[in-house]
Design a protein around this motif. Structure first.
Motif, PDB file in Angstrom:
ATOM      1  N   HIS A  92      -0.309  -1.494 -10.695  1.00  0.00           N
ATOM      2  CA  HIS A  92      -0.767  -0.448  -9.779  1.00  0.00           C
ATOM      3  C   HIS A  92      -2.289  -0.381  -9.788  1.00  0.00           C
ATOM      4  O   HIS A  92      -2.916  -0.371 -10.846  1.00  0.00           O
ATOM      5  CB  HIS A  92      -0.195   0.919 -10.180  1.00  0.00           C
ATOM      6  CG  HIS A  92      -0.833   2.037  -9.439  1.00  0.00           C
ATOM      7  ND1 HIS A  92      -0.558   2.283  -8.102  1.00  0.00           N
ATOM      8  CD2 HIS A  92      -1.773   2.941  -9.804  1.00  0.00           C
ATOM      9  CE1 HIS A  92      -1.301   3.299  -7.701  1.00  0.00           C
ATOM     10  NE2 HIS A  92      -2.043   3.714  -8.711  1.00  0.00           N
ATOM     11  N   CYS A 123      -5.414   2.020  -8.436  1.00  0.00           N
ATOM     12  CA  CYS A 123      -5.764   3.306  -7.810  1.00  0.00           C
ATOM     13  C   CYS A 123      -6.940   3.073  -6.874  1.00  0.00           C
ATOM     14  O   CYS A 123      -8.002   2.601  -7.326  1.00  0.00           O
ATOM     15  CB  CYS A 123      -6.175   4.313  -8.885  1.00  0.00           C
ATOM     16  SG  CYS A 123      -4.853   5.434  -9.306  1.00  0.00           S
ATOM     17  N   THR A 139       0.864  -1.187   0.000  1.00  0.00           N
ATOM     18  CA  THR A 139       0.000   0.000   0.000  1.00  0.00           C
ATOM     19  C   THR A 139       0.900   1.237   0.000  1.00  0.00           C
ATOM     20  O   THR A 139       1.993   1.219   0.564  1.00  0.00           O
ATOM     21  CB  THR A 139      -0.918   0.036   1.235  1.00  0.00           C
ATOM     22  OG1 THR A 139      -0.109   0.221   2.399  1.00  0.00           O
ATOM     23  CG2 THR A 139      -1.737  -1.241   1.389  1.00  0.00           C
ATOM     24  N   GLY A 140       0.439   2.285  -0.683  1.00  0.00           N
ATOM     25  CA  GLY A 140       1.234   3.525  -0.709  1.00  0.00           C
ATOM     26  C   GLY A 140       2.364   3.482  -1.713  1.00  0.00           C
ATOM     27  O   GLY A 140       3.419   4.074  -1.478  1.00  0.00           O
ATOM     28  N   ASP A 141       2.159   2.812  -2.855  1.00  0.00           N
ATOM     29  CA  ASP A 141       3.267   2.679  -3.823  1.00  0.00           C
ATOM     30  C   ASP A 141       3.568   3.975  -4.568  1.00  0.00           C
ATOM     31  O   ASP A 141       4.591   4.063  -5.250  1.00  0.00           O
ATOM     32  CB  ASP A 141       3.019   1.529  -4.810  1.00  0.00           C
ATOM     33  CG  ASP A 141       1.801   1.757  -5.681  1.00  0.00           C
ATOM     34  OD1 ASP A 141       0.765   2.184  -5.136  1.00  0.00           O
ATOM     35  OD2 ASP A 141       1.867   1.510  -6.898  1.00  0.00           O
ATOM     36  N   ASP A 187      -2.686   2.637  -4.188  1.00  0.00           N
ATOM     37  CA  ASP A 187      -2.507   4.028  -3.756  1.00  0.00           C
ATOM     38  C   ASP A 187      -3.625   4.883  -4.331  1.00  0.00           C
ATOM     39  O   ASP A 187      -4.144   4.577  -5.410  1.00  0.00           O
ATOM     40  CB  ASP A 187      -1.133   4.561  -4.247  1.00  0.00           C
ATOM     41  CG  ASP A 187      -0.647   5.740  -3.410  1.00  0.00           C
ATOM     42  OD1 ASP A 187      -1.348   6.768  -3.365  1.00  0.00           O
ATOM     43  OD2 ASP A 187       0.425   5.616  -2.799  1.00  0.00           O
ATOM     44  N   ALA A 228       1.153   2.963   3.247  1.00  0.00           N
ATOM     45  CA  ALA A 228       0.258   4.106   2.993  1.00  0.00           C
ATOM     46  C   ALA A 228      -0.101   4.792   4.301  1.00  0.00           C
ATOM     47  O   ALA A 228      -0.472   4.136   5.271  1.00  0.00           O
ATOM     48  CB  ALA A 228      -1.019   3.617   2.310  1.00  0.00           C
ATOM     49  N   GLY A 252       3.906   6.735  -2.836  1.00  0.00           N
ATOM     50  CA  GLY A 252       4.602   7.523  -1.825  1.00  0.00           C
ATOM     51  C   GLY A 252       6.110   7.367  -1.946  1.00  0.00           C
ATOM     52  O   GLY A 252       6.611   6.552  -2.731  1.00  0.00           O
TER      53      GLY A 252
END
Ligand code: UD2
Length: 296
Positions: free
Chosen positions: A43, A45, A6-8, A30, A68, A10
């Motif tokens: 990915h 969204c 999670t939070g790729d 993300d 994330a 970032g």
């Protein structure tokens, strides 16, 4: 291994998926589209708070790495409800989906902000945790939930507590970015550096690549299950020293402007990283001088 990160989009997540994609099947989740997409990484969204989406993704994952988060202490002070929604409820949702999907490991990226002002320095992992900011509280709640899922439902949890992560991938224009990105951005624009407080407060600045290396050492490692690890370099630098280094590297004549201390700001924080060295064989590879040089 099939890994959900999670939070790729970032700072940390973007380096992490790049590294993991070399040997694993990686999916990133993300809200934003990654600015640095890694080859071979799928990915998606979406929101970590979306339970159906989290279930869909966890069902196909062997491990979940939860990076994330709302990462700004300052923003958590101005909007504590948003901070709690992302960092507490978002984490809880991912834990629930990971547990129901029986993933074999959940790595939670916690924070040094969970300690609050140190009662002794350097801080080891057993240090009392009395966070000062809403951000510190929300990250601690996420970590406590993660270990509670371990105790209650048998989820194999590892918590990593990074100190101040930096890299060239942090947005210098965001008011919520870390001090290094802010200082470098201003130095490049030949604007004075904004120092909050008297600048004697210290931090341990750790390059995102070193945090990625620690996550790699924890992944699939039974010695990491049920454990928390400090992640830093073990060395402290004051905000004033950092300003000196940035100004020197910029090669420009740049001044400083002093502002009020930030609410919820910790004064001195230095980690003891001996546990990670001993249990995981962790060795930070990038010192601040080398890491800062990347920016110029
Ligand atoms: C950072 C992380 C946070 C958490 C924590 C762990 C960011 C944005 N936040 O919080 O997620 O992991 O570390 O310890 O990376 N400062 C200035 N001028 C500026 C900006 C900051 O003087 O323009 C000061 C600020 O008041 C503080 C220090 O620099 O004393 C570091 O601030 P920060 O925002 O980089 O990070 P911190 O420690 O609040």
């Amino acid at each position: 291994m099939k890994i959900l990160v999670t939070g790729d989009a970032g700072q940390l997540g973007s380096y992490l998926v790049g590294e993991l994609s070399k040997g694993h099947e990686v999916t990133g989740l993300d809200l934003r589209k990654p600015e640095h997409p890694a080859k071979g990484v799928r990915h998606v969204c979406g929101d970590i708070g979306d339970y159906r989406l989290a279930m869909d993704l966890c069902r196909h994952a062997d491990a979940v790495i939860h990076t994330a988060a709302q990462v700004s202490v300052d923003r958590s002070v101005s909007d504590p409800v948003l901070d709690a929604r992302e960092n507490i409820l978002g984490t809880l949702n991912m834990l629930e989906a990971a547990t129901k999907s029986m993933v074999s490991q959940f790595i939670y990226i916690s924070s040094a902000a969970t300690y609050g002002n140190p009662q002794k320095i350097p801080l080891d992992e057993g240090h009392p945790r009395e966070p000062l900011s809403p951000y510190g509280v929300s990250k601690l709640a996420g970590e406590n939930y993660a270990f509670a899922f371990g105790a209650t439902y048998g989820l194999k949890v590892t918590a990593i507590r990074p100190f101040n992560i930096y890299s060239v991938r942090q947005d210098p224009d965001s008011p919520y970015s870390g001090v290094i990105s802010r200082f470098v951005g201003r130095a490049k624009a030949a604007e004075p550096l904004t120092v909050h407080g008297d600048g004697t407060q210290t931090r341990d600045f750790v390059h995102a690549g070193d945090v990625v290396a620690m996550i790699g050492l924890c992944l699939g490692n039974p010695k990491a299950h049920g454990q928390a690890f400090n992640c830093g370099t073990g060395k402290a630098v004051s905000v004033n020293q950092l300003a000196d280094m940035v100004i020197k590297l910029s090669g420009k004549k740049i001044g400083r402007e002093n502002y009020e201390s930030r609410i919820g700001d910790i004064m001195h924080i230095i980690p003891d990283i001996s546990k990670a060295k001993k249990v995981l064989g962790y060795r930070p590879a990038t010192d601040l001088k080398k890491g800062l040089a990347e920016f110029f």
